[in-house]
Design a protein around this motif. Structure first.
Motif, PDB file in Angstrom:
ATOM      1  N   ASP A 139      39.024  73.016  -0.435  1.00  0.00           N
ATOM      2  CA  ASP A 139      39.997  71.993  -0.093  1.00  0.00           C
ATOM      3  C   ASP A 139      39.722  71.275   1.220  1.00  0.00           C
ATOM      4  O   ASP A 139      40.555  70.520   1.689  1.00  0.00           O
ATOM      5  CB  ASP A 139      41.395  72.619  -0.029  1.00  0.00           C
ATOM      6  N   ALA A 140      38.565  71.527   1.821  1.00  0.00           N
ATOM      7  CA  ALA A 140      38.270  70.882   3.108  1.00  0.00           C
ATOM      8  C   ALA A 140      37.283  69.752   2.939  1.00  0.00           C
ATOM      9  O   ALA A 140      36.752  69.259   3.888  1.00  0.00           O
ATOM     10  CB  ALA A 140      37.734  71.914   4.103  1.00  0.00           C
ATOM     11  N   GLY A 149      38.312  75.328   3.256  1.00  0.00           N
ATOM     12  CA  GLY A 149      37.149  75.130   2.386  1.00  0.00           C
ATOM     13  C   GLY A 149      36.761  76.339   1.583  1.00  0.00           C
ATOM     14  O   GLY A 149      36.213  76.198   0.479  1.00  0.00           O
ATOM     15  N   ASN A 150      37.015  77.529   2.080  1.00  0.00           N
ATOM     16  CA  ASN A 150      36.645  78.729   1.334  1.00  0.00           C
ATOM     17  C   ASN A 150      37.508  78.870   0.082  1.00  0.00           C
ATOM     18  O   ASN A 150      38.700  78.561   0.097  1.00  0.00           O
ATOM     19  CB  ASN A 150      36.793  79.980   2.201  1.00  0.00           C
ATOM     20  N   GLY A 169      31.579  86.622  -4.156  1.00  0.00           N
ATOM     21  CA  GLY A 169      32.664  85.747  -3.760  1.00  0.00           C
ATOM     22  C   GLY A 169      32.355  84.302  -4.112  1.00  0.00           C
ATOM     23  O   GLY A 169      31.343  83.977  -4.722  1.00  0.00           O
ATOM     24  N   VAL A 170      33.250  83.410  -3.687  1.00  0.00           N
ATOM     25  CA  VAL A 170      33.163  81.990  -4.031  1.00  0.00           C
ATOM     26  C   VAL A 170      32.699  81.155  -2.850  1.00  0.00           C
ATOM     27  O   VAL A 170      31.831  80.304  -2.968  1.00  0.00           O
ATOM     28  CB  VAL A 170      34.531  81.481  -4.543  1.00  0.00           C
ATOM     29  N   GLY A 171      33.286  81.397  -1.675  1.00  0.00           N
ATOM     30  CA  GLY A 171      32.924  80.651  -0.484  1.00  0.00           C
ATOM     31  C   GLY A 171      33.153  79.160  -0.670  1.00  0.00           C
ATOM     32  O   GLY A 171      34.074  78.712  -1.364  1.00  0.00           O
ATOM     33  N   LYS A 172      32.293  78.369  -0.047  1.00  0.00           N
ATOM     34  CA  LYS A 172      32.333  76.917  -0.225  1.00  0.00           C
ATOM     35  C   LYS A 172      31.311  76.466  -1.269  1.00  0.00           C
ATOM     36  O   LYS A 172      31.528  75.481  -1.973  1.00  0.00           O
ATOM     37  CB  LYS A 172      32.060  76.212   1.107  1.00  0.00           C
ATOM     38  N   ASP A 173      30.216  77.193  -1.392  1.00  0.00           N
ATOM     39  CA  ASP A 173      29.140  76.772  -2.289  1.00  0.00           C
ATOM     40  C   ASP A 173      29.542  76.801  -3.753  1.00  0.00           C
ATOM     41  O   ASP A 173      29.105  75.965  -4.546  1.00  0.00           O
ATOM     42  CB  ASP A 173      27.901  77.649  -2.081  1.00  0.00           C
TER      43      ASP A 173
END
Length: 533
Positions: free
Chosen positions: A532-533, A527-528, A490-494
């Motif tokens: 955008d957070a 953010g995920n 996945g992408v997540g925030k990182d």
């Protein structure tokens, strides 16, 4: 009991052999055992952040629940927990037990201006669980929603609540003679819903399919309202709405139920180890096996450095010495590459696969060791990750980066990621031990999964700076060489900063528009995915 600041059950250890420690000292430098923060001190930090959620019978605001829900298994999560520099934590954790409870909590969050972070087994390695944005955050832990609700034997479809953990899912299916066959390394602690919303890939996906092939339909509770996804064997009725859920990472809503395609338990299963003289012949062999569509359940190929590392970390120096002498006589010397191959099916299928695979392996100079190493891999398939605990205790941190690309790019991608990691740590006067394997292969191309072992610094800031430089350099190398920023995690925030290289401006705008449609008040997982957070 599950470790609060590491991987897995506290009763399970994978100690490093003396030979392994000597190897790491030579490769990276001597490690200094870090002093871990105490659990009580971490709880005190959480308690010092007053929760901002109004009371509710389903919401737990205890420091222990908030601490456990705010961290996954990324290197950054480990550094924060081990050094006791937690940063922001979630304001509370709810444990719904039904679709109706999820609906109530989402509606309440929208009314009260609260953000919601769905959570399964908390195994994310890309920062999904870190609270982001200014709103109070409610983590929605779905692991009490774990029932098998329906099994359609004729259609081979099984419906589950989405919070079911891997072992519980397989146990419920195997009681009826079926399997899903989805075995990521996080299998023991990850959930069906988590697999779907991060587009997970299991170790034997070559036979059973990645989660997108297994996910047939389900139910999503969105802030806008419920979204039902009926099951069809195939459909030409416009875009497939299942794709809006797959990889959505909580941005559109909460997946509460999922129907998956299951198969009968296989009659036979066998894993073998094969050594090739060098990378060129090894890659050519797995490419040929994939493109011949032999039907193997797994092809996992280690490059020469990972092969060397695997043998060194195994210990048993005398036995490994005999093996290496034998392999050298067969032409597999210092540049040898280790392949694990899986054969799964009925007796006739396994026999046919073995005959086809044997011919291709031999044509590329492969030397089979039979099931000797394969059986050891099978026995420890979910134990290898426990080495992270032992490495930390010896003063070493571990991070991984993974991508996928077409066959012509595989070898350059592998070299670029490893070089980026080495250069990033060299800027700090440090070394990193880099190695790579292909965890999943396809007729078109392959995943490329790189591991980095580097020394833990004397404090959080030093260690975090090393990790951050490594992450940025490896991610930049991936997109520069035409790879996806995530093959299976996945992408997540990182990884969100690098998503635009793959999706483009128009693609990101479309995803953001879909997010606003299902979640007009911005409740879900800020953010995920979109960063955008």
């Amino acid at each position: 009991m599950r470790r609060w600041n590491g991987w897995g059950d506290t009763a399970i250890d994978q100690p490093l052999k003396p030979e392994a420690l000597a190897f790491l000292r030579e490769a990276v430098g001597p490690g200094a055992t870090p002093v871990d923060a105490a659990y009580e001190a971490a709880l005190a930090q959480v308690a010092a952040q007053p929760g901002r959620l109004p009371p509710h019978p389903l919401i737990d605001v205890s420091p222990a629940a908030r601490l456990a829900a705010s961290f996954g298994q990324s290197c950054a999560d480990w550094l924060r927990l081990r050094f006791g520099v937690l940063g922001r934590v979630t304001d509370g954790v709810a444990f719904p037990e039904s679709r109706e409870a999820v609906r109530e909590l989402l509606d309440r969050a929208a009314r009260q201006g609260v953000a919601v972070l769905p959570c399964g087994g908390a195994t994310s390695v890309v920062g999904h669980l870190s609270p982001a944005g200014d709103k109070p955050v409610l983590t929605l832990n779905l692991t009490r929603m774990m029932r098998l609700t329906h099994l359609d034997r004729a259609a081979q479809l099984a419906s589950f609540e989405a919070g079911v953990l891997g072992p519980d899912l397989e146990a419920q299916l195997r009681a009826h003679g079926y399997t899903l066959g989805h075995f990521p390394q996080s299998f023991e602690y990850s959930t069906l819903g988590g697999w779907i919303v991060t587009r997970s890939s299991g170790q034997q996906s070559s036979r059973f399919g990645r989660i997108e092939q297994l996910f047939a339909g389900g139910h999503l509770e969105t802030p806008l309202g419920p979204l039902d996804l009926p099951t069809f064997p195939a459909s030409a009725a416009g875009p497939d709405l299942r794709e809006w859920v797959l990889g959505s990472e909580g941005r559109f809503g909460v997946l509460t139920e999922a129907t998956v395609r299951v198969t009968r338990l296989p009659e036979r299963e066998q894993f073998i180890g094969v050594f090739f003289p060098d990378w060129a012949r090894a890659q050519a062999a797995v490419q040929a096996l994939a493109q011949a569509r032999v039907g193997l359940s797994m092809l996992r190929l280690a490059n020469p450095i990972e092969t060397l590392t695997t043998l060194k970390l195994a210990g048993h120096a005398r036995a490994i010495g005999w093996l290496e002498r034998y392999l050298a006589l067969c032409g597999a010397g210092s540049e040898k590459c280790l392949l694990f191959a899986g054969f799964t099916g009925n007796k006739a299928q396994v026999g046919a696969m073995q005959r086809q695979a044997k011919a291709i392996i031999a044509a590329h100079g492969g030397v089979s060791t039979g099931t000797l190493l394969g059986d050891k891999w099978r026995a420890n398939r979910f134990r290898g990750v426990y080495l992270r605990n032992s490495l930390w205790a010896a003063g070493y941190a571990v991070d991984t980066m993974e991508t996928a690309c077409d066959w012509p790019r595989v070898a350059p991608m592998m070299a670029a990621i490893e070089a980026a990691g080495r250069d990033a740590l060299a800027a700090f006067g440090e070394r990193t031990h880099c190695y790579t394997h292909l965890s999943h292969v396809y007729p078109q191309g392959s995943s490329v999964y790189s591991t980095f072992v580097f020394r833990v610094g004397p404090d959080f800031d030093t260690s975090f700076a090393r990790w951050q430089a490594l992450k940025r350099a490896a991610s930049a190398a991936i997109v520069a060489h035409g790879g996806t920023i995530s093959h299976q995690h996945g992408v997540g925030k990182d990884h969100a900063p690098w998503l635009s290289a793959e999706k483009g401006e128009a693609g990101l705008a479309a995803l953001a528009a879909a997010q606003r449609h299902f979640d007009p008040q911005g409740v879900m997982a800020p953010g995920n995915l979109l960063g955008d957070a």
